[in-house]
Write a protein that holds these residues in place. Structure first.
Motif, PDB file in Angstrom:
ATOM      1  N   ARG A   1       0.834  -1.183   0.000  1.00 35.87           N
ATOM      2  CA  ARG A   1       0.000   0.000   0.000  1.00 35.87           C
ATOM      3  C   ARG A   1       0.878   1.245   0.000  1.00 35.87           C
ATOM      4  O   ARG A   1       1.822   1.374   0.754  1.00 35.87           O
ATOM      5  N   ARG A   2       0.547   2.187  -0.884  1.00 33.17           N
ATOM      6  CA  ARG A   2       1.271   3.447  -0.933  1.00 33.17           C
ATOM      7  C   ARG A   2       0.687   4.402   0.095  1.00 33.17           C
ATOM      8  O   ARG A   2      -0.493   4.377   0.389  1.00 33.17           O
ATOM      9  N   GLY A   3       1.539   5.256   0.610  1.00 34.11           N
ATOM     10  CA  GLY A   3       1.043   6.221   1.577  1.00 34.11           C
ATOM     11  C   GLY A   3       2.204   6.885   2.279  1.00 34.11           C
ATOM     12  O   GLY A   3       3.361   6.566   2.045  1.00 34.11           O
TER      13      GLY A   3
ATOM     14  N   ALA B   1      12.911   0.085   6.278  1.00 38.39           N
ATOM     15  CA  ALA B   1      12.418  -1.261   6.564  1.00 38.39           C
ATOM     16  C   ALA B   1      11.465  -1.736   5.476  1.00 38.39           C
ATOM     17  O   ALA B   1      11.474  -2.908   5.091  1.00 38.39           O
ATOM     18  N   GLU B   2      10.623  -0.822   4.966  1.00 36.84           N
ATOM     19  CA  GLU B   2       9.709  -1.165   3.870  1.00 36.84           C
ATOM     20  C   GLU B   2      10.500  -1.651   2.651  1.00 36.84           C
ATOM     21  O   GLU B   2      10.152  -2.639   2.008  1.00 36.84           O
ATOM     22  N   ILE B   3      11.579  -0.939   2.334  1.00 34.00           N
ATOM     23  CA  ILE B   3      12.388  -1.289   1.165  1.00 34.00           C
ATOM     24  C   ILE B   3      13.076  -2.631   1.374  1.00 34.00           C
ATOM     25  O   ILE B   3      13.121  -3.475   0.474  1.00 34.00           O
ATOM     26  N   LEU B   4      13.624  -2.856   2.567  1.00 34.33           N
ATOM     27  CA  LEU B   4      14.296  -4.127   2.838  1.00 34.33           C
ATOM     28  C   LEU B   4      13.326  -5.300   2.743  1.00 34.33           C
ATOM     29  O   LEU B   4      13.644  -6.343   2.165  1.00 34.33           O
ATOM     30  N   ASN B   5      12.144  -5.144   3.298  1.00 37.12           N
ATOM     31  CA  ASN B   5      11.154  -6.217   3.204  1.00 37.12           C
ATOM     32  C   ASN B   5      10.725  -6.455   1.764  1.00 37.12           C
ATOM     33  O   ASN B   5      10.538  -7.588   1.335  1.00 37.12           O
ATOM     34  N   ALA B   6      10.579  -5.372   1.002  1.00 34.29           N
ATOM     35  CA  ALA B   6      10.230  -5.512  -0.407  1.00 34.29           C
ATOM     36  C   ALA B   6      11.343  -6.199  -1.180  1.00 34.29           C
ATOM     37  O   ALA B   6      11.086  -7.029  -2.064  1.00 34.29           O
TER      38      ALA B   6
ATOM     39  N   VAL C   1       7.328   3.034  -2.789  1.00 39.11           N
ATOM     40  CA  VAL C   1       8.137   4.253  -2.718  1.00 39.11           C
ATOM     41  C   VAL C   1       8.681   4.565  -4.106  1.00 39.11           C
ATOM     42  O   VAL C   1       8.599   3.750  -5.018  1.00 39.11           O
ATOM     43  N   ASP C   2       9.262   5.734  -4.235  1.00 37.43           N
ATOM     44  CA  ASP C   2       9.905   6.123  -5.480  1.00 37.43           C
ATOM     45  C   ASP C   2      11.261   5.439  -5.601  1.00 37.43           C
ATOM     46  O   ASP C   2      11.930   5.192  -4.599  1.00 37.43           O
ATOM     47  N   THR C   3      11.674   5.136  -6.829  1.00 39.98           N
ATOM     48  CA  THR C   3      12.973   4.482  -7.027  1.00 39.98           C
ATOM     49  C   THR C   3      14.123   5.324  -6.477  1.00 39.98           C
ATOM     50  O   THR C   3      15.126   4.781  -6.014  1.00 39.98           O
ATOM     51  N   LYS C   4      13.963   6.659  -6.518  1.00 39.09           N
ATOM     52  CA  LYS C   4      15.021   7.532  -6.011  1.00 39.09           C
ATOM     53  C   LYS C   4      15.266   7.306  -4.528  1.00 39.09           C
ATOM     54  O   LYS C   4      16.402   7.437  -4.049  1.00 39.09           O
ATOM     55  N   LEU C   5      14.219   6.953  -3.793  1.00 38.45           N
ATOM     56  CA  LEU C   5      14.370   6.699  -2.363  1.00 38.45           C
ATOM     57  C   LEU C   5      15.170   5.417  -2.115  1.00 38.45           C
ATOM     58  O   LEU C   5      15.973   5.347  -1.185  1.00 38.45           O
ATOM     59  N   VAL C   6      14.965   4.412  -2.959  1.00 31.30           N
ATOM     60  CA  VAL C   6      15.735   3.170  -2.847  1.00 31.30           C
ATOM     61  C   VAL C   6      17.212   3.467  -3.069  1.00 31.30           C
ATOM     62  O   VAL C   6      18.079   3.020  -2.308  1.00 31.30           O
ATOM     63  N   HIS C   7      17.510   4.223  -4.131  1.00 31.37           N
ATOM     64  CA  HIS C   7      18.897   4.589  -4.408  1.00 31.37           C
ATOM     65  C   HIS C   7      19.477   5.447  -3.279  1.00 31.37           C
ATOM     66  O   HIS C   7      20.661   5.310  -2.926  1.00 31.37           O
ATOM     67  N   TYR C   8      18.667   6.303  -2.707  1.00 34.42           N
ATOM     68  CA  TYR C   8      19.130   7.184  -1.639  1.00 34.42           C
ATOM     69  C   TYR C   8      19.589   6.377  -0.427  1.00 34.42           C
ATOM     70  O   TYR C   8      20.647   6.645   0.151  1.00 34.42           O
ATOM     71  N   TYR C   9      18.801   5.388  -0.051  1.00 28.96           N
ATOM     72  CA  TYR C   9      19.138   4.600   1.134  1.00 28.96           C
ATOM     73  C   TYR C   9      20.182   3.520   0.860  1.00 28.96           C
ATOM     74  O   TYR C   9      20.997   3.205   1.736  1.00 28.96           O
ATOM     75  N   PHE C  10      20.173   2.931  -0.349  1.00 28.49           N
ATOM     76  CA  PHE C  10      20.972   1.723  -0.554  1.00 28.49           C
ATOM     77  C   PHE C  10      21.920   1.771  -1.743  1.00 28.49           C
ATOM     78  O   PHE C  10      22.734   0.870  -1.891  1.00 28.49           O
ATOM     79  N   GLY C  11      21.843   2.756  -2.597  1.00 32.53           N
ATOM     80  CA  GLY C  11      22.748   2.824  -3.738  1.00 32.53           C
ATOM     81  C   GLY C  11      22.311   1.894  -4.852  1.00 32.53           C
ATOM     82  O   GLY C  11      21.173   1.945  -5.321  1.00 32.53           O
ATOM     83  N   THR C  12      23.213   1.006  -5.280  1.00 30.61           N
ATOM     84  CA  THR C  12      22.941   0.134  -6.420  1.00 30.61           C
ATOM     85  C   THR C  12      22.157  -1.113  -5.998  1.00 30.61           C
ATOM     86  O   THR C  12      21.972  -1.381  -4.809  1.00 30.61           O
TER      87      THR C  12
END
Length: 212
Positions: free
Chosen positions: A20-22, A32-37, A61-72
Motif C-alpha cells: 500500500r502506498r502512503g 524497513a519497507e524497502i528491505l522487506n520488499a 516508494v519512489d525508485t530515487k528513495l531506494v537509491h538514496y538509502y541503498f545505492g545500487t
C-alpha cells in the motif's frame, strides 16, 4: 507468505503484490519497507532479474528513495543479506554459542539449523541464497557475505589465516543449507538437527579455532 517485522517477506512459491502506498512515519520505516520488499522481489525472481523499479513498487516508494538509502542493486542485495543475518538475530545467536571448549561447533550447527527451521525469517534467508545463481556480481556479493563471518573467528592469528577460517566456515554452512533445504537431498533433509550437530560439530570446531 510470511511477515517480517510487520511487513511482507519471502516464501517459496510466493507471489509479489504491491504494498500500500502512503505517507511514511520516518526514514527508519521507509528503509524497513524497502528491505522487506527486496526480500520478496529477490526471492521471487532471483538477483539477476530483480530491478530497483520492482522493489520500489513493492515497497510503495519512489525508485530515487531506494537509491538514496541503498545505492545500487548490488548494495541493496548485500544490505538485505545483512538484514536477515544480523538485524533479525542469527548473528547474535551464533555469537552467543561461541564459548571456548569442545562442543561449540555442535552448538553452532544446532543454533543455525534451528533458526532456519523455526524462525519466521528462515525461509526468506534460504530464498535469498537460492536467488544468487551464477551471475558474477551476485557471486561476489555472496563471497563478501561469507567473509562477514570473520568477526566470529577468534583473534590471535594473522588476518589471512582468520579469513581462511571464515571462508571454510562459510562454505561448510552454505553447503549444508543448500543440500538440506534447497536441493532437499533426502540423505540430509531427513536427519534430525541434533544428529547433524553431533556429526558436523567437530569440523566446525576445527574451523573456528582448531589446528588446520
Amino acid at each position: 507468505m510470511m511477515m517480517i517485522g510487520g511487513h511482507m517477506g519471502a516464501a517459496e512459491d510466493s507471489q509479489i503484490t504491491p504494498s500500500r502506498r502512503g505517507p511514511r512515519g520516518g526514514g527508519d520505516t521507509a528503509r524497513a519497507e524497502i528491505l522487506n520488499a527486496s526480500i520478496a522481489v529477490f526471492a521471487e525472481v532471483g538477483y539477476q532479474s530483480a530491478t530497483i523499479k520492482a522493489i520500489a513498487a513493492q515497497a510503495g516508494v519512489d525508485t530515487k528513495l531506494v537509491h538514496y538509502y541503498f545505492g545500487t542493486k548490488a548494495d541493496l542485495f548485500a544490505a538485505t543479506m545483512s538484514f536477515l543475518f544480523a538485524d533479525l538475530g542469527l548473528r547474535d545467536q551464533l555469537l552467543a554459542v561461541r564459548t571456548p571448549g569442545e562442543g561449540q561447533g555442535a552448538r553452532y550447527i544446532k543454533t543455525a539449523l534451528t533458526f532456519i527451521e523455526e524462525s519466521d525469517v528462515g525461509p526468506a534467508f534460504l530464498a535469498l541464497i537460492r536467488s544468487v545463481g551464477t551471475h558474477d556480481e551476485s557471486r561476489r556479493i555472496m563471497l563478501t557475505f561469507i567473509e562477514s563471518v570473520l568477526h566470529m573467528i577468534e583473534g590471535g592469528e594473522p588476518e589471512a589465516q582468520m579469513r581462511y577460517r571464515a571462508s571454510l566456515l562459510g562454505t561448510q554452512m552454505l553447503g549444508l543449507f543448500f543440500v538440506r533445504y534447497i536441493l532437499k537431498n533426502p540423505v540430509l533433509a531427513n536427519v534430525p538437527i541434533d544428529q547433524l550437530a553431533h556429526d558436523i560439530g567437530p569440523t566446525i570446531d576445527r574451523y573456528l579455532g582448531g589446528s588446520l
